[in-house]
Design an enzyme around this catalytic site. Sequence first.
Site, mmCIF file in Angstrom:
data_model
loop_
_atom_site.group_PDB
_atom_site.id
_atom_site.type_symbol
_atom_site.label_atom_id
_atom_site.label_comp_id
_atom_site.label_asym_id
_atom_site.label_seq_id
_atom_site.Cartn_x
_atom_site.Cartn_y
_atom_site.Cartn_z
ATOM 1 N NE ARG A 127 -0.787 1.115 -8.173
ATOM 2 C CZ ARG A 127 0.108 0.222 -7.704
ATOM 3 N NH1 ARG A 127 -0.231 -1.044 -7.613
ATOM 4 N NH2 ARG A 127 1.289 0.597 -7.327
ATOM 5 N NE ARG A 160 1.212 -2.290 -11.750
ATOM 6 C CZ ARG A 160 1.940 -2.485 -10.653
ATOM 7 N NH1 ARG A 160 2.401 -3.674 -10.353
ATOM 8 N NH2 ARG A 160 2.199 -1.487 -9.864
ATOM 9 N NE ARG A 179 5.483 2.583 -8.075
ATOM 10 C CZ ARG A 179 4.553 1.867 -8.696
ATOM 11 N NH1 ARG A 179 3.962 2.333 -9.770
ATOM 12 N NH2 ARG A 179 4.220 0.686 -8.240
ATOM 13 C CE LYS A 236 6.998 -6.279 -4.703
ATOM 14 N NZ LYS A 236 7.428 -5.354 -5.760
ATOM 15 N NE ARG A 277 7.944 -0.518 -2.128
ATOM 16 C CZ ARG A 277 6.862 -1.171 -2.525
ATOM 17 N NH1 ARG A 277 6.198 -1.922 -1.678
ATOM 18 N NH2 ARG A 277 6.456 -1.084 -3.772
HETATM 19 P P1 ADP Z 1 4.412 -1.996 -6.501
HETATM 20 O O1 ADP Z 1 3.506 -2.180 -7.622
HETATM 21 O O2 ADP Z 1 5.396 -0.908 -6.651
HETATM 22 O O3 ADP Z 1 4.982 -3.241 -5.939
HETATM 23 P P2 ADP Z 1 2.857 -1.548 -4.129
HETATM 24 O O4 ADP Z 1 1.447 -1.762 -4.457
HETATM 25 O O5 ADP Z 1 3.598 -2.560 -3.369
HETATM 26 O O6 ADP Z 1 3.571 -1.225 -5.494
HETATM 27 O O7 ADP Z 1 3.061 -0.132 -3.391
HETATM 28 C C1 ADP Z 1 2.532 1.066 -3.900
HETATM 29 C C2 ADP Z 1 3.072 2.254 -3.119
HETATM 30 O O8 ADP Z 1 2.741 2.112 -1.725
HETATM 31 C C3 ADP Z 1 4.590 2.380 -3.117
HETATM 32 O O9 ADP Z 1 5.061 3.053 -4.258
HETATM 33 C C4 ADP Z 1 4.828 3.169 -1.831
HETATM 34 O O10 ADP Z 1 4.528 4.525 -1.978
HETATM 35 C C5 ADP Z 1 3.801 2.565 -0.905
HETATM 36 N N1 ADP Z 1 4.353 1.418 -0.134
HETATM 37 C C6 ADP Z 1 3.951 0.121 -0.198
HETATM 38 N N2 ADP Z 1 4.674 -0.671 0.629
HETATM 39 C C7 ADP Z 1 5.572 0.159 1.234
HETATM 40 C C8 ADP Z 1 6.622 -0.036 2.172
HETATM 41 N N3 ADP Z 1 6.903 -1.258 2.670
HETATM 42 N N4 ADP Z 1 7.344 1.047 2.549
HETATM 43 C C9 ADP Z 1 7.087 2.269 2.083
HETATM 44 N N5 ADP Z 1 6.125 2.528 1.180
HETATM 45 C C10 ADP Z 1 5.366 1.493 0.750
#
Ligand code: ADP
Length: 210
Positions: free
Chosen positions: A156, A123, A167, A13, A88
């Site tokens: 990370r 990553r 996740r 994404k 989400r």
């Molecule tokens: P990914 O690589 O999983 O797309 P993100 O960088 O979008 O990860 O998000 C990392 C973490 O931040 C998630 O695992 C969650 O803990 C938190 N997070 C991000 N966006 C949201 C959201 N919309 N609702 C709840 N938690 C979120």
Amino acid sequence: MNLILLGAPGAGKGTQAEKIVEKFGIPAISTGNILRAAVKDGTEMGLKAKSFMDAGGLVPDEVVIGIIKDRLQQEDCKKGFILDGFPRTIPQAEALEEAGVVIDKVVDIEVPDEKITARMSGRRVCAKCANSYHMLYKKPKVEGVCDACGGELIQRKDDAPETVQKRLVEYHNMTEPLKDFYANLGKLVIVEGQEEVADTTALVFKALED
Ligand code: ADP
Ligand code: ZN
């Protein structure tokens, strides 16, 4: 154009959001990046979010809904925006509707779980500026070094294999129901994630044209 990018963690994404930013000149808003910045700065919100994030769980709805509402008020969102990583959960999507935010399209990038697990291990992020890289798909010019700022590239904490599994479970339970939510509103477009970033981008752009 007001867009949402949907997909499992590691589906790409963020990478596709960057391509849309370049082509359409609208800002990408990543709740993950905003939360990580808050953790790094040690703000109250960051302190609250950190434990959930490190454990591979979701941050409480009210926290992320607050972040998005504030961000969408800013001037640069007037001509459109891309939401990456929000909503989400169903309550987060409902909060957008209740706030009167009009979404034009929801692009869902589909990648099977086995591929996600393999991809996540490659990553890397910059410890200084948080730019993201991948050892196979988005290599930095110099191994282990950020192109943008020269910072060190690290994995990370939540990209550790056990956390990735958690996740993915969260994704299937909490986030995947959004596909039906937006399909019912006639806004969902599905794109199959490809091996090559550019091939996925071509499909995403095509989905935005139709
Ligand atoms: P990914 O690589 O999983 O797309 P993100 O960088 O979008 O990860 O998000 C990392 C973490 O931040 C998630 O695992 C969650 O803990 C938190 N997070 C991000 N966006 C949201 C959201 N919309 N609702 C709840 N938690 C979120
Ligand atoms: Zn950097």
